[in-house]
Motif scaffolding. Structure first.
Motif: not given
Length: 206
Positions: A142-156
């Motif tokens: 939704e916020h156009d964050i690069d999921t390769d650079e910031f994987p959701p699982a890693a962020l969690a």
């Protein structure tokens, strides 16, 4: 509505059980799990020690009841945070709530000696993490964050690890670098949540 005689004992049973759970929670948060003995819990709740084992045959049964109630409450709180207007910030706030995190850390210590409790924590941790990743997958897109650079699982994992480490160190009396770490987290979260989500931008442009 009239309360029947048969209903009254159940109400008392529920009240006493809740008192024992609340007393155990308070002791674990303030004094640590080792202090939460049946006698100490009974004294805190203002009941006879025998009642502890009447409602909970073993102390592990009592510990599990405390954990499950806290885990359910936290799961609901986390869900609301992740569905809020600033979900990353709200999620972070749930992780640095001292009481919740200290109680979890006490249970993690207790889990080193109790296999059943360790299994329960592991099962709930998977539920918490699954909820986090599911929500973060949506949030970062939704916020156009690069999921390769910031994987959701890693962020969690990273956000949770920082929050729990801060609470653990605070409990030990160590606070060096905490203000800077919190400020860094806030800057990173501000960076992610400053842009308006695509759905909102589209709605405004119309």
């Amino acid at each position: 509505m009239q309360v029947t005689a048969s209903a009254r004992p159940k109400a008392r049973d529920s009240t006493t059980r809740d008192m024992l759970i609340a007393a155990t929670t308070q002791i674990m948060v303030e004094e640590g799990y080792a202090a939460a003995t049946s006698r100490r819990v009974a004294a805190q709740a203002g009941v006879k020690p025998a009642l502890v084992h009447y409602y909970f045959p073993t102390m592990d049964d009592l510990y599990l009841a405390v954990f499950r109630i806290g885990a359910t409450v936290y799961l609901d709180r986390q869900q609301k945070a992740l569905a809020s207007d600033r979900p990353l910030h709200a999620f972070w706030e749930t992780l640095i709530a001292p009481k919740d995190t200290r109680l979890l850390l006490e249970f993690m210590g207790l889990a080193n000696h109790r296999k059943e409790i360790r299994a329960e924590i592991a099962a709930w941790s998977e539920r918490w993490r699954e909820q986090q990743i599911t929500a973060l997958n949506f949030i970062v897109r939704e916020h156009d964050i690069d999921t390769d650079e910031f994987p959701p699982a890693a962020l969690a994992v990273v956000i949770a690890a920082i929050g729990r480490t801060l609470i653990l160190e605070q409990g030990l009396g160590t606070v060096g670098g905490h203000d800077e770490a919190i400020a860094l987290v806030h800057r990173m979260l501000d960076r992610f949540e400053m842009p308006q989500p695509k759905a909102r931008r589209g709605a405004q442009s119309r």
